[in-house]
Design an enzyme around this catalytic site. Structure first.
Site, mmCIF file in Angstrom:
data_model
loop_
_atom_site.group_PDB
_atom_site.id
_atom_site.type_symbol
_atom_site.label_atom_id
_atom_site.label_comp_id
_atom_site.label_asym_id
_atom_site.label_seq_id
_atom_site.Cartn_x
_atom_site.Cartn_y
_atom_site.Cartn_z
ATOM 1 C CD GLU A 1 1.403 -5.692 5.568
ATOM 2 O OE1 GLU A 1 2.280 -6.562 5.751
ATOM 3 O OE2 GLU A 1 0.685 -5.674 4.560
ATOM 4 N N GLY B 1 0.426 -4.929 0.902
ATOM 5 C CA GLY B 1 -0.795 -4.970 0.086
ATOM 6 C C GLY B 1 -0.555 -5.538 -1.305
ATOM 7 C CD GLU C 1 -2.513 -7.699 2.841
ATOM 8 O OE1 GLU C 1 -2.178 -6.505 2.687
ATOM 9 O OE2 GLU C 1 -3.254 -8.084 3.758
ATOM 10 C CB ALA D 1 -0.876 -0.016 1.238
HETATM 11 N N1 DAK Z 1 4.631 3.315 -0.659
HETATM 12 C C1 DAK Z 1 5.038 4.488 -1.196
HETATM 13 N N2 DAK Z 1 6.190 4.641 -1.865
HETATM 14 C C2 DAK Z 1 6.990 3.574 -1.980
HETATM 15 C C3 DAK Z 1 6.641 2.310 -1.440
HETATM 16 C C4 DAK Z 1 5.386 2.203 -0.741
HETATM 17 N N3 DAK Z 1 4.957 1.049 -0.221
HETATM 18 N N4 DAK Z 1 7.651 1.446 -1.701
HETATM 19 C C5 DAK Z 1 8.575 2.142 -2.394
HETATM 20 N N5 DAK Z 1 8.184 3.421 -2.571
HETATM 21 C C6 DAK Z 1 8.896 4.489 -3.263
HETATM 22 C C7 DAK Z 1 10.075 4.983 -2.424
HETATM 23 O O1 DAK Z 1 9.636 5.916 -1.473
HETATM 24 C C8 DAK Z 1 10.936 5.595 -3.504
HETATM 25 O O2 DAK Z 1 10.392 6.853 -3.843
HETATM 26 P P1 DAK Z 1 11.350 8.162 -3.981
HETATM 27 O O3 DAK Z 1 12.086 8.259 -2.694
HETATM 28 O O4 DAK Z 1 12.231 7.827 -5.163
HETATM 29 O O5 DAK Z 1 10.389 9.273 -4.243
HETATM 30 C C9 DAK Z 1 10.730 4.671 -4.693
HETATM 31 O O6 DAK Z 1 9.498 3.987 -4.450
HETATM 32 C C10 DAK Z 1 11.830 3.651 -4.889
HETATM 33 O O7 DAK Z 1 11.980 2.967 -3.659
HETATM 34 P P2 DAK Z 1 13.408 2.775 -2.944
HETATM 35 O O8 DAK Z 1 14.322 3.897 -3.288
HETATM 36 O O9 DAK Z 1 13.134 2.500 -1.518
HETATM 37 O O10 DAK Z 1 13.928 1.463 -3.695
HETATM 38 P P3 DAK Z 1 14.942 0.381 -3.129
HETATM 39 O O11 DAK Z 1 15.315 -0.476 -4.272
HETATM 40 O O12 DAK Z 1 16.042 1.032 -2.345
HETATM 41 O O13 DAK Z 1 14.081 -0.472 -2.079
HETATM 42 C C11 DAK Z 1 12.109 -1.664 -1.318
HETATM 43 C C12 DAK Z 1 13.007 -1.249 -2.533
HETATM 44 C C13 DAK Z 1 10.877 -2.350 -1.871
HETATM 45 C C14 DAK Z 1 12.885 -2.647 -0.443
HETATM 46 C C15 DAK Z 1 11.750 -0.412 -0.497
HETATM 47 O O14 DAK Z 1 11.214 0.566 -1.403
HETATM 48 C C16 DAK Z 1 10.738 -0.653 0.559
HETATM 49 O O15 DAK Z 1 11.049 -1.188 1.618
HETATM 50 N N6 DAK Z 1 9.497 -0.213 0.305
HETATM 51 C C17 DAK Z 1 8.445 -0.265 1.288
HETATM 52 C C18 DAK Z 1 7.897 -1.664 1.417
HETATM 53 C C19 DAK Z 1 6.779 -1.672 2.403
HETATM 54 O O16 DAK Z 1 6.987 -1.562 3.617
HETATM 55 N N7 DAK Z 1 5.567 -1.680 1.858
HETATM 56 C C20 DAK Z 1 4.378 -1.446 2.637
HETATM 57 C C21 DAK Z 1 3.988 -2.688 3.304
HETATM 58 S S1 DAK Z 1 2.687 -2.336 4.378
HETATM 59 C C22 DAK Z 1 -4.386 -0.846 5.131
HETATM 60 C C23 DAK Z 1 -4.512 -1.887 4.274
HETATM 61 C C24 DAK Z 1 -3.405 -2.491 3.802
HETATM 62 C C25 DAK Z 1 -2.175 -2.095 4.220
HETATM 63 C C26 DAK Z 1 -2.086 -1.063 5.076
HETATM 64 C C27 DAK Z 1 -3.178 -0.423 5.552
HETATM 65 N N8 DAK Z 1 -5.512 -0.129 5.623
HETATM 66 C C28 DAK Z 1 -6.767 -0.709 5.297
HETATM 67 C C29 DAK Z 1 -5.406 1.123 6.163
HETATM 68 C C30 DAK Z 1 -1.012 -2.648 3.699
HETATM 69 C C31 DAK Z 1 0.158 -2.175 4.133
HETATM 70 C C32 DAK Z 1 1.339 -2.450 3.423
HETATM 71 O O17 DAK Z 1 1.350 -2.739 2.271
#
Ligand code: DAK
Length: 259
Positions: A136, A113, A116, A67
């Site tokens: 998460e 997400g 998921e 997400a």
């Molecule tokens: N959201 C927003 N931007 C994201 C992103 C994300 N999930 N993942 C990556 N980006 C963006 C980064 O901010 C970066 O943007 P800029 O800084 O260039 O503007 C760009 O994509 C490239 O990312 P990185 O520079 O970080 O790239 P790397 O190769 O260094 O790293 C990575 C890749 C995938 C390991 C890293 O980007 C990362 O850890 N990303 C976050 C992964 C993550 O934690 N995803 C979220 C999981 S939690 C809900 C329902 C569902 C959910 C939540 C709430 N509700 C009903 C309220 C689900 C939650 C999730 O999905």
């Protein structure tokens, strides 16, 4: 057809392609993307030209990296609960319950997400560089789009506990060993393999395929009696033209020509 800001789509050879198109953000699912996913799945589910769907991410790095974290900060408790419910509606009612086979072609990161969304698809295949995880808990959250429910069913409670509680990512080979993905394919052959699987399914009876999906889904739905769904579907199929054609073709030693 409509233009979307966050998705690309196409229809070719009876396959509906849905491509999350936010490559600079690693295809993270913001709310507008969810709206568009809802729209395109409604459209493909009701379009008779589409017999199966491939869901993937733009580029070579990500299927969907979760997400969109940037949208989280301002959500109230009520809004977050509603967003989760909305995600459930899209993933459960439109993707998992689609009468058409949906293949997730996981072409890179499938996190949170994003994983998921892949879990809601009927079949998952992954490229060799794919990485999957539910991180998460590292954000002070739990999976909110069905991950706590679907992952244990797919890989078992113990392995799902470990993935969700540690938030660790696993690579494609490990995902294959756990049964999280059915196949691991070279990145440049991933979509061709998904197409090949769908084209094989298209040689089978469309109505039988739709009923098989419904019966398999019913096995995991506490509100349905899966055995009854299977029996009803089995009986129903005996009354179809496809059944007559399938059996006649078998007896005549020819390939069936389904409607
Ligand atoms: N959201 C927003 N931007 C994201 C992103 C994300 N999930 N993942 C990556 N980006 C963006 C980064 O901010 C970066 O943007 P800029 O800084 O260039 O503007 C760009 O994509 C490239 O990312 P990185 O520079 O970080 O790239 P790397 O190769 O260094 O790293 C990575 C890749 C995938 C390991 C890293 O980007 C990362 O850890 N990303 C976050 C992964 C993550 O934690 N995803 C979220 C999981 S939690 C809900 C329902 C569902 C959910 C939540 C709430 N509700 C009903 C309220 C689900 C939650 C999730 O999905």
């Amino acid at each position: 057809m409509v233009q979307y800001s966050n998705l690309k789509y196409a229809i070719k050879d009876h396959i509906g392609y849905v491509i999350i198109n936010r490559e600079p953000q690693l295809n993270a699912l913001n709310q507008e993307t969810l709206d568009e996913l809802q729209d395109i799945f409604k459209h493909f589910n009701s379009d008779d030209h589409v017999r199966g769907i491939i869901l993937t991410g733009a580029g070579h790095k990500a299927f969907a990296a979760g997400a969109d974290i940037k949208e989280f900060m301002d959500l109230s408790v009520i809004q977050a609960r509603w967003l989760s419910e909305r995600g459930h509606i899209i993933f459960t009612d439109l993707i998992e319950a689609s009468p058409k086979p949906v293949i997730a072609a996981i072409n890179g990161y499938a996190l949170g997400g994003g994983l998921e969304m892949a879990l809601a698809c009927h079949i998952r295949i992954a490229s060799e560089n794919a990485k999957m995880g539910l991180p998460e808990v590292s954000l002070g959250l739990i999976p909110g789009y069905g991950g706590t429910q679907r992952l244990p069913k797919l890989i078992g409670k113990g392995q799902a506990m470990q993935m969700i509680l540690t938030g660790d990512m696993i690579d494609a080979q490990r995902a294959y060993e756990l049964g999280l993905v059915n196949e691991v394919i070279a990145q440049d052959k991933l979509i061709a393999r998904a197409e090949e699987i769908l084209q094989k399914i298209f040689t089978r009876s469309r109505v039988a395929v739709a009923n098989a999906i419904a019966a398999i889904n019913a096995a995991e739905d506490k509100e349905q009696n899966g055995n009854k769904v299977e029996m009803d579907a089995f009986g129903h199929l005996f009354g179809t033209e496809d059944f007559k054609e399938g059996v006649s073709a078998f007896l005549a030693k020819r390939t069936p020509n389904f409607e």
